[in-house]
Design a protein around this motif. Structure first.
Motif, PDB file in Angstrom:
ATOM      1  N   ASN A  45       0.850  -1.186   0.000  1.00  0.00           N
ATOM      2  CA  ASN A  45       0.000   0.000   0.000  1.00  0.00           C
ATOM      3  C   ASN A  45       0.890   1.242   0.000  1.00  0.00           C
ATOM      4  O   ASN A  45       2.006   1.210   0.519  1.00  0.00           O
ATOM      5  CB  ASN A  45      -0.903   0.006   1.226  1.00  0.00           C
ATOM      6  N   TYR A  46       0.379   2.347  -0.523  1.00  0.00           N
ATOM      7  CA  TYR A  46       1.281   3.464  -0.800  1.00  0.00           C
ATOM      8  C   TYR A  46       0.600   4.819  -0.619  1.00  0.00           C
ATOM      9  O   TYR A  46      -0.606   4.972  -0.760  1.00  0.00           O
ATOM     10  CB  TYR A  46       1.806   3.376  -2.239  1.00  0.00           C
ATOM     11  N   SER A  47       1.435   5.806  -0.295  1.00  0.00           N
ATOM     12  CA  SER A  47       1.088   7.204  -0.440  1.00  0.00           C
ATOM     13  C   SER A  47       2.378   7.959  -0.726  1.00  0.00           C
ATOM     14  O   SER A  47       3.477   7.421  -0.546  1.00  0.00           O
ATOM     15  CB  SER A  47       0.394   7.762   0.803  1.00  0.00           C
ATOM     16  N   PHE A  48       2.241   9.201  -1.164  1.00  0.00           N
ATOM     17  CA  PHE A  48       3.404  10.012  -1.528  1.00  0.00           C
ATOM     18  C   PHE A  48       3.254  11.414  -0.949  1.00  0.00           C
ATOM     19  O   PHE A  48       2.167  11.988  -0.954  1.00  0.00           O
ATOM     20  CB  PHE A  48       3.549  10.098  -3.055  1.00  0.00           C
ATOM     21  N   PHE A  49       4.361  11.945  -0.447  1.00  0.00           N
ATOM     22  CA  PHE A  49       4.372  13.312   0.052  1.00  0.00           C
ATOM     23  C   PHE A  49       4.470  14.305  -1.110  1.00  0.00           C
ATOM     24  O   PHE A  49       5.222  14.088  -2.061  1.00  0.00           O
ATOM     25  CB  PHE A  49       5.569  13.536   0.981  1.00  0.00           C
ATOM     26  N   MET A  50       3.725  15.385  -0.976  1.00  0.00           N
ATOM     27  CA  MET A  50       3.887  16.529  -1.865  1.00  0.00           C
ATOM     28  C   MET A  50       5.080  17.335  -1.376  1.00  0.00           C
ATOM     29  O   MET A  50       5.225  17.577  -0.181  1.00  0.00           O
ATOM     30  CB  MET A  50       2.621  17.387  -1.831  1.00  0.00           C
ATOM     31  N   GLY A  51       5.959  17.719  -2.279  1.00  0.00           N
ATOM     32  CA  GLY A  51       7.151  18.458  -1.898  1.00  0.00           C
ATOM     33  C   GLY A  51       6.912  19.963  -1.821  1.00  0.00           C
ATOM     34  O   GLY A  51       6.163  20.529  -2.615  1.00  0.00           O
ATOM     35  N   ALA A  52       7.561  20.590  -0.840  1.00  0.00           N
ATOM     36  CA  ALA A  52       7.521  22.044  -0.720  1.00  0.00           C
ATOM     37  C   ALA A  52       8.880  22.621  -1.109  1.00  0.00           C
ATOM     38  O   ALA A  52       9.923  22.023  -0.832  1.00  0.00           O
ATOM     39  CB  ALA A  52       7.164  22.459   0.702  1.00  0.00           C
ATOM     40  N   ALA A  53       8.842  23.791  -1.727  1.00  0.00           N
ATOM     41  CA  ALA A  53      10.056  24.524  -2.080  1.00  0.00           C
ATOM     42  C   ALA A  53       9.854  25.985  -1.666  1.00  0.00           C
ATOM     43  O   ALA A  53       8.825  26.347  -1.089  1.00  0.00           O
ATOM     44  CB  ALA A  53      10.330  24.414  -3.580  1.00  0.00           C
ATOM     45  N   ASN A  54      10.835  26.803  -1.947  1.00  0.00           N
ATOM     46  CA  ASN A  54      10.707  28.220  -1.612  1.00  0.00           C
ATOM     47  C   ASN A  54       9.640  28.933  -2.444  1.00  0.00           C
ATOM     48  O   ASN A  54       9.171  29.999  -2.063  1.00  0.00           O
ATOM     49  CB  ASN A  54      12.049  28.941  -1.816  1.00  0.00           C
ATOM     50  N   ASP A  55       9.247  28.304  -3.578  1.00  0.00           N
ATOM     51  CA  ASP A  55       8.431  29.053  -4.541  1.00  0.00           C
ATOM     52  C   ASP A  55       7.266  28.263  -5.129  1.00  0.00           C
ATOM     53  O   ASP A  55       6.831  28.539  -6.252  1.00  0.00           O
ATOM     54  CB  ASP A  55       9.326  29.545  -5.683  1.00  0.00           C
ATOM     55  N   ASN A  56       6.714  27.275  -4.385  1.00  0.00           N
ATOM     56  CA  ASN A  56       5.605  26.510  -4.985  1.00  0.00           C
ATOM     57  C   ASN A  56       4.385  26.431  -4.067  1.00  0.00           C
ATOM     58  O   ASN A  56       3.636  25.443  -4.089  1.00  0.00           O
ATOM     59  CB  ASN A  56       6.069  25.100  -5.391  1.00  0.00           C
ATOM     60  N   ILE A  57       4.147  27.458  -3.271  1.00  0.00           N
ATOM     61  CA  ILE A  57       3.052  27.408  -2.305  1.00  0.00           C
ATOM     62  C   ILE A  57       1.702  27.181  -2.987  1.00  0.00           C
ATOM     63  O   ILE A  57       0.818  26.510  -2.439  1.00  0.00           O
ATOM     64  CB  ILE A  57       3.024  28.688  -1.429  1.00  0.00           C
ATOM     65  N   GLU A  58       1.523  27.701  -4.211  1.00  0.00           N
ATOM     66  CA  GLU A  58       0.239  27.507  -4.906  1.00  0.00           C
ATOM     67  C   GLU A  58      -0.028  26.027  -5.150  1.00  0.00           C
ATOM     68  O   GLU A  58      -1.154  25.548  -4.989  1.00  0.00           O
ATOM     69  CB  GLU A  58       0.228  28.268  -6.236  1.00  0.00           C
ATOM     70  N   GLU A  59       1.006  25.287  -5.531  1.00  0.00           N
ATOM     71  CA  GLU A  59       0.853  23.843  -5.752  1.00  0.00           C
ATOM     72  C   GLU A  59       0.642  23.103  -4.435  1.00  0.00           C
ATOM     73  O   GLU A  59      -0.170  22.179  -4.349  1.00  0.00           O
ATOM     74  CB  GLU A  59       2.082  23.294  -6.481  1.00  0.00           C
ATOM     75  N   VAL A  60       1.351  23.510  -3.389  1.00  0.00           N
ATOM     76  CA  VAL A  60       1.194  22.888  -2.070  1.00  0.00           C
ATOM     77  C   VAL A  60      -0.252  23.006  -1.597  1.00  0.00           C
ATOM     78  O   VAL A  60      -0.834  22.057  -1.066  1.00  0.00           O
ATOM     79  CB  VAL A  60       2.156  23.535  -1.049  1.00  0.00           C
ATOM     80  N   LEU A  61      -0.853  24.173  -1.808  1.00  0.00           N
ATOM     81  CA  LEU A  61      -2.215  24.420  -1.313  1.00  0.00           C
ATOM     82  C   LEU A  61      -3.263  23.576  -2.026  1.00  0.00           C
ATOM     83  O   LEU A  61      -4.377  23.411  -1.520  1.00  0.00           O
ATOM     84  CB  LEU A  61      -2.558  25.904  -1.455  1.00  0.00           C
TER      85      LEU A  61
END
Length: 444
Positions: A118-134
């Motif tokens: 079974n699996y899941s994946f973390f979304m990565g954060a960077a200095n400039d991708n807050i829109e994708e994180v949200l």
């Protein structure tokens, strides 16, 4: 999907060990009782053996996409189920880094086709991708990963405004790698100035020091308290850091939790002499005193879960000089066996092992219907023989990299069977490639 019955095993679950039968049908645990008389497609004689909930590993690096010469989701999920790990959460420092929802979905698509666990994946954060994180969906993504220390590509988050933004607005759990980059760079410059290219592995815990870890972890805790972030700090490697965490609040109510890794519970800096770069991890393996304090914190509730940080590199990469050799190593195949050795040594109980590798991980991440042996829950189980030795050899290492820091060690126990979402995925030394793992869901 076939039905399975496990007969007369010692079932370790929710603080108790009881001799019981377990009947599995349509992927789930249909019945648990002292005696179950039904016809099943597969009968497992559990007499004298122990059934545990499958391990849920909240930190692995399976290297796909982009680094598949080291490992991939198929090879490492096979390795995981052979080691009794039935669910994993994989990190975003692949190539390309998992910094968009499209790249995140690509990994889920690969796992749907190839993962035995079974699996899941973390979304990565960077200095400039807050829109994708949200945009991250808390229901079907395990969390947001923030590297507050060295990483590959664009994943070091070292901008204070970006950190504040992530901690304030993240839609789900934030998991952090905590090492202060400025401290590490200063320490590295000192040792390179002193020794040139002759810096050696025994200096690794001095370069990636207690100070570097504590500065970063305490900063993360302060940010989380300020913003009421659901924070999970990964791979605690120092005794000093353990005091940052609370052991009085019930786990389900904690806003800040912590993880210990198998290698920080097993090795110490004394082992660099014989193991060299094969135990080079970030954060570094530190002193025997740190190791003892991490174990104490794990058992008294300051640290909540155990994971592996499974991160394979090729043998050739690890055999380079210290400064060139990458950090990380394979662990999922032997993590449970190492922890069972700790049980044999009296360092923890089976009930504590299960609490920290399955129950608490499920509670921490709010995983739906996994992590416990309960009627109606998904059947993620591992059957172990506590008194059948298992020696790690080059021939029985399954990770694609082909080596292990445990090579040559004889463990006291053997993993006999692993069941993933009701499918027998590993049995008596053989991988059974039928069915696949499921995408984890979260009650958020």
């Amino acid at each position: 999907m076939s039905s399975i019955i496990i007969k007369g095993a010692h079932v370790v679950n929710e603080g108790k060990i009881q001799v019981q039968d377990i009947f599995i049908k349509n992927g789930r645990i249909e019945k648990i009782d002292t005696s179950i008389n039904v016809n099943a497609d597969k009968v497992i004689d559990g007499e004298g053996q122990y059934v545990l909930p499958g391990l849920i590993d909240d930190q692995v690096h399976f290297r796909e996409p982009g680094l598949t010469y080291k490992a991939n989701i198929f090879t490492e999920s096979r390795t995981a189920v052979a080691g009794g790990t039935t669910s994993f959460m994989e990190m975003p420092n692949t190539v390309p880094n998992t910094l968009t929802q499209k790249l995140l979905q690509d990994k889920f698509d690969i796992a749907q086709d190839t993962s035995l666990a079974n699996y899941s994946f973390f979304m990565g954060a960077a200095n400039d991708n807050i829109e994708e994180v949200l945009k991250t969906n808390p229901r079907d993504v395990c969390g947001i990963k923030v590297f507050m220390g060295s990483s590959t590509g664009n994943m070091l988050v070292d901008d204070d405004k970006a950190l504040e933004n992530i901690f304030r607005n993240a839609p789900t759990l934030v998991a952090t790698h905590c090492e202060d980059e400025a401290t590490i760079r200063r320490n590295l410059a000192y040792y390179k100035d002193k020794y040139g290219d002759a810096v050696t592995i025994d200096m690794h815990p001095l370069i990636r020091s207690e100070e570097a870890c504590y500065l970063s972890s305490s900063k993360a805790v302060d940010l989380a308290k300020k913003n009421n972030t659901r924070l999970h700090i990964l791979h605690i490697s120092t005794g000093k850091e353990t005091q940052l965490f609370d052991n009085t609040t019930p786990l389900s109510e904690k806003r800040i939790t912590a993880e210990a890794c198998v290698h920080h519970l097993w090795f110490s800096d004394e082992d660099y002499r014989t193991k060299g770069n094969f135990i080079k991890w970030n954060p570094a393996v530190k002193t025997a005193q740190d190791r003892a304090q991490i174990l104490e914190a794990l058992l008294d509730g300051h640290i909540d879960v155990i994971a592996t940080d499974h991160a394979p590199h090729t043998l050739e990469e690890k055999q380079q000089p210290y400064l060139q050799a990458p950090s990380g190593g394979p662990l999922v195949q032997h993590a449970l066996l190492a922890l069972l050795d700790m049980v044999h040594a009296g360092k923890m109980t089976l009930e504590q092992l299960v609490q920290k590798t399955a129950h608490n991980t499920a509670i921490c991440f709010q995983i739906e219907q996994r992590g416990f042996i309960r009627e109606g829950y998904w059947a993620d189980l591992v059957v172990v023989n506590m008194h059948k030795p298992y020696q790690v050899t080059k021939q029985n290492i399954l990770s694609k990299c082909g080596w292990s820091p445990f090579e040559g060690h004889t463990f006291a126990s053997t993993i006999e069977h692993t069941i993933v979402s009701g499918n027998l995925a590993y049995s008596e030394g053989k991988i059974i490639e039928v069915g696949s793992g499921h995408r984890l869901l979260f009650n958020r």
